[in-house]
Design a protein around this motif. Structure first.
Motif, PDB file in Angstrom:
ATOM      1  N   SER A  13       0.842  -1.195   0.000  1.00  0.00           N
ATOM      2  CA  SER A  13       0.000   0.000   0.000  1.00  0.00           C
ATOM      3  C   SER A  13       0.882   1.251   0.000  1.00  0.00           C
ATOM      4  N   THR A  14       0.426   2.272  -0.712  1.00  0.00           N
ATOM      5  CA  THR A  14       1.188   3.518  -0.741  1.00  0.00           C
ATOM      6  C   THR A  14       1.240   4.177   0.643  1.00  0.00           C
ATOM      7  N   ASN A  15       0.251   3.846   1.496  1.00  0.00           N
ATOM      8  CA  ASN A  15       0.283   4.390   2.856  1.00  0.00           C
ATOM      9  C   ASN A  15       1.575   3.987   3.569  1.00  0.00           C
ATOM     10  N   TYR A  16       1.984   2.738   3.354  1.00  0.00           N
ATOM     11  CA  TYR A  16       3.201   2.247   3.998  1.00  0.00           C
ATOM     12  C   TYR A  16       4.442   2.831   3.324  1.00  0.00           C
ATOM     13  N   ILE A  18       4.755   5.824   2.110  1.00  0.00           N
ATOM     14  CA  ILE A  18       4.958   7.178   2.644  1.00  0.00           C
ATOM     15  C   ILE A  18       5.479   7.130   4.076  1.00  0.00           C
ATOM     16  N   TRP A  19       4.916   6.231   4.839  1.00  0.00           N
ATOM     17  CA  TRP A  19       5.372   6.071   6.227  1.00  0.00           C
ATOM     18  C   TRP A  19       6.867   5.708   6.229  1.00  0.00           C
ATOM     19  N   GLN A  21       9.144   6.141   3.857  1.00  0.00           N
ATOM     20  CA  GLN A  21      10.003   7.221   3.370  1.00  0.00           C
ATOM     21  C   GLN A  21      10.246   8.260   4.465  1.00  0.00           C
ATOM     22  N   ASN A  22       9.181   8.627   5.171  1.00  0.00           N
ATOM     23  CA  ASN A  22       9.315   9.605   6.258  1.00  0.00           C
ATOM     24  C   ASN A  22      10.277   9.111   7.332  1.00  0.00           C
ATOM     25  N   GLU A  23      10.127   7.860   7.708  1.00  0.00           N
ATOM     26  CA  GLU A  23      10.961   7.323   8.798  1.00  0.00           C
ATOM     27  C   GLU A  23      12.408   7.114   8.346  1.00  0.00           C
ATOM     28  N   MET A  33      10.508   8.912  -3.277  1.00  0.00           N
ATOM     29  CA  MET A  33       9.357   8.176  -3.800  1.00  0.00           C
ATOM     30  C   MET A  33       9.413   8.215  -5.322  1.00  0.00           C
ATOM     31  N   ILE A  34       9.140   7.077  -5.939  1.00  0.00           N
ATOM     32  CA  ILE A  34       9.003   7.042  -7.408  1.00  0.00           C
ATOM     33  C   ILE A  34       7.783   6.183  -7.762  1.00  0.00           C
ATOM     34  N   GLY A  45       0.546   2.638  -7.608  1.00  0.00           N
ATOM     35  CA  GLY A  45       1.045   3.710  -6.753  1.00  0.00           C
ATOM     36  C   GLY A  45       2.537   3.955  -6.850  1.00  0.00           C
ATOM     37  N   TYR A  46       3.149   4.190  -5.703  1.00  0.00           N
ATOM     38  CA  TYR A  46       4.564   4.530  -5.673  1.00  0.00           C
ATOM     39  C   TYR A  46       5.325   3.643  -4.694  1.00  0.00           C
TER      40      TYR A  46
END
Lengths: 75, 390
Positions: A13-16, A18-19, A21-23, A33-34, A45-46
């Motif tokens: 999932s893209t939610n993970y 983003i999480w 990448q932030n961490e 992100m790509i 998604g990415y």
């Protein structure tokens, strides 16, 4: 030459993504992100791209932080 | 407490329905998303889609921190508290289960439960609160049986602001392995709530009340150790994940967030929570306003009667009547003649009004926010005095 190689972390999932990448960035592991390369997954998604040399550190970090990912592939 | 903006001479005491005004950051965050980002989060790989995804993630992280949740993926964005509570109630209760709730619930909880009972799906016990609206946790314990799957409790009443002992009730649920669902519609943003320390499994809330987000925002928070597979999704559809499959994802948040999210709403919701995180005296402010209003009203307004439970911390939600006057008549005069906005009637909570002895006539309700002042209360007292004197 190894320094220039890239790897991507794929997620369900893209939610993970983003999480993660932030961490990873917050913990000093450069990444970005790509769009998910079509040859690796049919997801729309990415994913997170980083240098291949950082792969072991990133993998270790994500497991420790309980951030689920699908797999890490070399590009 | 905070400076108002653009509300003119209006005195807004209908904050228990939705807060107004909002901190200026809320509109700014929404405008930033609509004007500068605009894309669909999680559906494409371009820069704007990623920025939209970051906007949503910031919301998950902010809410997780605020309510002591470790995993931001356990924050599910919804349209409001009713959405969140339906997702929880109808998601976990199955045929043959027994559920427990209280006589102080809002229709957002009691209607889905009543409907499931009427359809023969569940058995339901409604624990009676005392005449001021307070529950005894031991009465909740006594209502439990071997088939009890969930206890659903309204943390703070939207009618009279009565605060329930959720930690004690949650502990009893945890000891018995019963799912504890809390409706935080009136408490989130005023009283500290901890998913861990209050033993909450599922926490439903609106974004648009004391968390100061826009209408159309809300959230369901799921405890870190709660197995999401215990929740049957009410809605299935596109999530941007597992796009090669026709199966609904079985992981959070995707399994419960089908369809494009209200990203502008989430941006505003997040900004609202971040704004109140900077204020450490919100409950104290409400306590002062409520005490001041009640002291003056009881002393100065003829035939004033309120339904606040004595000796409990103030949530800033007060139900009252002026005996011999209909509540709708008083509310209309307050709005038309004095520019004072409040809500009258049954407040979508018929059982709570029966508990308090105010059914079917209902009450007038003042709900205070961080923007309300003592001077506004002075104006309202003079208006009510004038109405009461005829």
């Amino acid at each position: 030459m190894d320094k220039l190689k890239k790897s991507v972390i794929l997620f369900h999932s893209t939610n993970y993504a983003i999480w993660a990448q932030n961490e990873l960035q917050a913990n000093g592991l450069p990444c970005k992100m790509i769009s998910v390369p079509r040859q690796l997954s049919s997801d729309c998604g990415y994913c997170v791209q980083m240098e291949t040399q950082d792969k072991p550190k990133a993998e270790q970090f994500l497991i420790a932080a309980n951030i689920e990912f699908d797999r890490i592939d070399d590009l | 407490m905070l400076n108002k903006n653009n509300t003119g001479s209006v005195i807004y005491f209908d904050n228990a329905a939705t807060t107004f005004p909002k901190p200026p950051e809320v509109a700014e965050a929404m405008l930033h998303y609509i004007r500068d980002i605009g894309a669909n989060p999680g559906r494409s790989g371009h820069k704007l889609a990623i920025a939209a995804g970051q906007t949503v993630f910031a919301g998950r992280r902010t809410l997780a921190e605020f309510f002591h949740l470790k995993n931001p993926m356990h924050v599910i964005f919804t349209g409001n508290a009713t959405d969140a509570l339906n997702m929880a109630i109808r998601g976990v209760l199955q045929t043959g289960d027994h559920a427990i709730t209280s006589s102080m619930e809002h229709n957002s909880t009691i209607r889905p439960l009543h409907r499931m009972q009427k359809d023969g799906i569940i058995d339901l016990s409604i624990v009676q609160a005392d005449s001021g609206g307070l529950l005894d946790p031991q009465d909740v314990r006594k209502a439990m049986n071997s088939k009890t799957k969930a206890v659903i409790i309204n943390h703070v009443s939207n009618v009279n602001g009565c605060i329930q002992p959720i930690r004690e009730i949650g502990k009893i649920c945890r000891e018995r392995g019963i799912i504890f669902i809390v409706d935080a519609a009136q408490s989130a943003g005023i009283f500290p709530i901890s998913m861990q320390e209050d033993f909450i499994d599922l926490l439903g809330m609106p974004g648009h009340k004391s968390l100061y987000g826009p209408t159309g925002s809300g959230a369901l928070l799921i405890a870190d150790d709660f197995d999401p597979k215990k929740i049957h999704p009410l809605k299935c559809g596109g999530t941007g994940s597992l796009s090669d499959s026709i199966e609904q994802p079985d992981f959070l948040p995707d399994m419960l967030e089908s369809g494009t999210l209200n990203v502008a709403g989430i941006a505003g919701f997040t900004a609202g929570v971040q704004a109140i995180q900077k204020i450490d005296s919100i409950q104290n402010h409400k306590q002062k306003l409520q005490s001041y209003f009640l002291a003056r009203a009881e002393n100065e307004i003829p035939n004033f009667r309120h339904f606040t439970h004595p000796n409990l911390p103030a949530a800033g939600v007060i139900s009252f009547i002026l005996e011999k006057f209909s509540v709708s008549e008083v509310a209309q005069i307050l709005s038309d003649k004095y520019n004072i906005m409040c809500r009258q009637g049954l407040h979508c909570a018929p059982l709570a009004h029966k508990t308090l002895g105010t059914f079917p006539d209902g009450t007038l309700r003042f709900g205070f926010s961080i923007f309300n002042t003592k001077e506004e209360i002075d104006t309202a007292i003079e208006a009510l005095k004038s109405i009461a004197h005829g």
